[in-house]
Design a protein around this motif. Structure first.
Motif, PDB file in Angstrom:
ATOM      1  N   UNK D 196      -1.030  -5.513  -3.804  1.00 16.03           N
ATOM      2  CA  UNK D 196       0.326  -4.978  -3.975  1.00 16.03           C
ATOM      3  C   UNK D 196       0.576  -4.017  -2.807  1.00 16.03           C
ATOM      4  N   UNK D 200       5.463  -0.693  -2.845  1.00 18.61           N
ATOM      5  CA  UNK D 200       5.816  -1.214  -4.164  1.00 18.61           C
ATOM      6  C   UNK D 200       5.104  -0.428  -5.267  1.00 18.61           C
ATOM      7  N   UNK D 203       6.989   2.791  -5.653  1.00 20.89           N
ATOM      8  CA  UNK D 203       8.280   2.593  -6.298  1.00 20.89           C
ATOM      9  C   UNK D 203       8.114   2.341  -7.800  1.00 20.89           C
ATOM     10  N   UNK D 204       7.140   1.526  -8.152  1.00 23.45           N
ATOM     11  CA  UNK D 204       6.906   1.218  -9.570  1.00 23.45           C
ATOM     12  C   UNK D 204       6.458   2.460 -10.334  1.00 23.45           C
TER      13      UNK D 204
END
Lengths: 215, 215, 215, 215
Positions: D196, D200, D203-204
């Motif tokens: 990943x 990301x 952000x998650x």
């Protein structure tokens, strides 16, 4: 089915998620199309605490119409799918472990079991990575599943979405998706998985769709 | 056992399939020979919805004699086996995950456990691929199991059939088949499985068949 | 504990075997030393059908003293162990899957977990192959476990025996044996298991034996 | 929450450990900060035998203040963590199998699932080996987790500690830790796990921390 019955059914179907080992803690959710709107699990509530009243009703842009709880953070994805796939009446989302393991490899689940040919008509496709928050995930689900035989998709590094004419049909697809994801995983570990011929897959899918079950 | 008792027993035995992790959703079924006919699970019904009355009675060509539901789509296979193997009184069919993983590799399960020598008398054989719908699957089961020690067969890319003098004996074989399929799978992952000598397999099988249990 | 209580306890402990996933169908058994004799599970009876009265009392050559059922086919092994290891008050036998997978590789379970150092004081040893029927298995168990820290042994291509001062202690060892067999199996699959230093194993075993639990 | 309620909650939360497959026999424990003190599981007691009264109250040097039973042998570790991490209100310790398998490889669990980015904000770190008995384990937990996003740590050759603002939050982290440890293990076995992107993950984690659940 009236509004009360739909809420009761949706609540009962949610209990099948932990019972079938598809979810952990509060992850995973089911929705049902309800006219021009949808019903969906509230966000961050454990499965044993769900009640028919706790289900959140939103429009098909995931804006809350009824209820005091916030809808699942996946509501925008569900809504997008209902808007773009009119035949869909129910949607299930999970991070079930075997299917998600394939997703973390960005690898479709190959169709090497007759039960998989029956239910999915071929491999379970793997969509690309998409971030939660907007319509990216829904768009990826629709892009891949539109016109596809499979009612299930795995999403890279994420998990599973399944669709069906009803929430119960989508649940069945989610249960069977994890089941075949596990068996094909185990088969893969033995090192010499045998392919199914495309003509056999087609024949099995046709028969299962048209002959299986009660008429 | 009278007709009512046989239906009750068959219903109760079906509950053992999900309880032992052998089936998912509506897959899997058990039948019982009943004179010149057989009783079998109805098609596409979940295990918790089964009742003694719902069991379908067919002749040994799978034509319905009693009941309003359609028989399992595997009925033709069961019927073929009863016609060709007169000592068989019960049959179980599952897609249990570990056994089916071996089947997806078209690979017999090697006999490397004393419990497997006891129960199966050697490896669990793997039959060739056969399509559902006619008598192909039944013919493959009979071809392989006729005269074989093992009451279980796995079928390439499909699943498991087990036979026994009674439905309960066939169920036991299905439960033990998945159990040894799992243990031998795990043993295989460790990389250095040790064979059992044929003379030990023979000795164990003989003892278990003739000495084990209550006389 | 009087005779009735011992039978009740032994029956209750047997229910822990399926509950902890250590047994399938009728396999597996527990015994308790009872003065100059022992109590043991009857052969081929399912766990749910066991009653205090069904437990079979034999002398320490496995000859039945009380009861109408035949004793477990493993009775001779249990009896041999009681005769040769006077500190043993209870014995458990299973084919629990992960431990048996190691046994099918004829490979001791390496001590790479602090919980394993606590409970077993080192690796769980693997004995050689022995046939059921006489005293061969008992002799192999005694040969390996006499003076060994571990209350558990796995036997090549067979399964697990555990011993303890009481049946409950032997049961705990059987449960923990499968637990560590599984975790070490999983660790092994990741490919780079780290050893525990012998001095740390010794220190953990000493502490657990002398400090852990209620005084 | 008053003192009685805290004891009742802590007892109820302990039942979630076996229910979620995180513990075996008496291993594993949960504590709750209680003012200048803490409540913790008694040592060597099975989960079904726990009562609110049996929970042991100690000061933050693990010296017993109330109760007749000895505190968990991990009490010194819990106490050390409470002393050094003032925001921690609850701690869970387990040897859950998949997480412990990673620990036996001294290998952090890589963050390759969106659910893992949500909950842990990155990989689950692996601390070094530390012996039980003094403050070594606590010091290692604090050294690694202080300022870290992850509420979970695995310790080399040992197991898992999780922290949270409440015992329930720490329990959730323990459940999710085993869940992702399993899925990432399975993904790893398939041989081509996809990373990943850090952006990301960030952000998650940000979204999950600030948007998910009920406000």
């Amino acid at each position: 089915m009236n509004k009360v019955e739909l809420r009761e059914q949706l609540t009962a179907l949610h209990q099948e998620l932990p019972r079938n080992g598809l979810v952990t803690w509060t992850s995973g959710n089911i929705s049902a199309r309800d006219g021009d709107a949808m019903l969906i699990k509230p966000s961050g509530v454990t499965f044993e605490d769900l009640t028919p009243e706790s289900m959140v009703r939103t429009d098909l842009h995931a804006r809350r119409l009824e209820g005091t709880l916030s809808a699942s953070s996946d509501a925008a994805t569900h809504a997008y799918i209902y808007r773009h796939l009119p035949h869909v009446g129910g949607i299930v989302h999970t991070h079930s472990p075997y299917a998600t393991a394939w997703a973390a490899n960005a690898r479709e689940i190959p169709c090497v079991l007759t039960a998989m040919a029956d239910e999915f008509g071929g491999p379970i496709p793997c969509g690309g990575f998409a971030l939660i928050g907007g319509e990216e995930i829904g768009a990826e689900v629709v892009r891949v599943l539109k016109g596809h035989r499979s009612p299930a998709i795995i999403l890279k590094n994420h998990g599973v979405f399944t669709i069906g004419p009803s929430p119960r049909a989508a649940l069945k697809a989610a249960v069977m998706c994890e089941d075949v994801a596990r068996t094909v995983f185990l088969a893969h570990q033995l090192g010499n998985v045998q392919p199914l011929a495309q003509e056999h897959i087609d024949s099995l899918y046709d028969r299962y769709t048209n002959v299986y079950g009660q008429r």
